[in-house]
Design an enzyme around this catalytic site. Sequence first.
Site, PDB file in Angstrom:
ATOM      1  CB  THR A  37      -0.973   0.019   1.196  1.00 49.48           C
ATOM      2  OG1 THR A  37      -0.238  -0.157   2.412  1.00 49.48           O
ATOM      3  CG2 THR A  37      -2.007  -1.083   1.072  1.00 49.48           C
ATOM      4  CD  GLN A 112      -2.276 -13.773   1.713  1.00 51.58           C
ATOM      5  OE1 GLN A 112      -1.825 -13.124   2.642  1.00 51.58           O
ATOM      6  NE2 GLN A 112      -3.547 -14.140   1.664  1.00 51.58           N
ATOM      7  CG  HIS A 132      -3.304 -15.432  -4.187  1.00 55.03           C
ATOM      8  ND1 HIS A 132      -3.626 -14.533  -3.187  1.00 55.03           N
ATOM      9  CD2 HIS A 132      -3.738 -16.635  -3.735  1.00 55.03           C
ATOM     10  CE1 HIS A 132      -4.227 -15.160  -2.191  1.00 55.03           C
ATOM     11  NE2 HIS A 132      -4.303 -16.440  -2.504  1.00 55.03           N
ATOM     12  CB  CYS A 140      -4.944 -19.211 -23.483  1.00 56.99           C
ATOM     13  SG  CYS A 140      -6.368 -19.897 -24.369  1.00 56.99           S
ATOM     14  CB  CYS A 165      -5.771 -17.618 -26.977  1.00 56.99           C
ATOM     15  SG  CYS A 165      -4.235 -18.527 -27.214  1.00 56.99           S
ATOM     16  CB  CYS A 175      -6.181 -21.057 -29.287  1.00 53.66           C
ATOM     17  SG  CYS A 175      -6.922 -21.398 -27.678  1.00 53.66           S
TER      18      CYS A 175
END
Length: 267
Positions: A37, A112, A132, A140, A165, A175
């Site tokens: 932050t 995280q 994460h 994709c 993609c 794709c």
Amino acid sequence: MTGTGDSTDAGTDVERARALVARARRVVVLTGAGISTDSGIPDFRGPQGVWTKDPAAEKAANIDVYVSDPEVRRRAWQNRLTSPYWDAQPNEGHAAIVALERTGRLDTLVTQNIDGLHQKAGSDPAPIVEIHGNSSEIVCLRCDHRQPAEPIHDRVRAGEDDPTCQELTRAGAICGGILKSATISFGQSLIVADLRRAEEAAARCDLLLCVGSTLAIYPAAGLVPIAARAGAVVVIVNGGPTEMDGVADVVVNGSISEILPALVNAP
């Protein structure tokens, strides 16, 4: 800076935490949004958090909504173009973790966060577990192809509001799958290998330093009881109370970019 009581308590907490960090030989650090932050990246659930100020933005973090609603994807791509991630610079909190690493006592850095600021600060990527994911890549959802984010951003700037993609399949066809930030959304499973690596590190450390996380989201929050059960010291540094304060040996509340250097740069 505030602590668990008045300003005197805060000073005592910092001293206690600093002594514990200085004695530790194998440290695992868990970082959350609060460490970034001060770099201009808002957290999600705080008073000025992204989702607090714009509850609709949270929809884009749900994989089912993202996949099913083209308008959510369009807004998500536009939000990425103006994201503070791209210009953000590491702060003194990130630098303090680099300093800890250089002492040779940092076992693993579990984050995280998806902003890549630890690497930008100079942290070795090898001990980092980005539980994460990382926003600097695009994946994709059909063929799993990964690529850097900026070329896709250029396509959005050029007018593609919901880019797909363009990789060729084995049959030679395009794709056409949905593209998404290579981060873990609500409804997606964490990478098993990353989670296992984080849990194993928590189980073998002698000190777990939790920084800038409310410790409310599992499985990341589960690292705290894992470390505590294994006999590790738990130190929490955060802007306010967390869900795991009762498990910690020391809790220090206040400015992370001020507190963390004070803990790591022990005499």
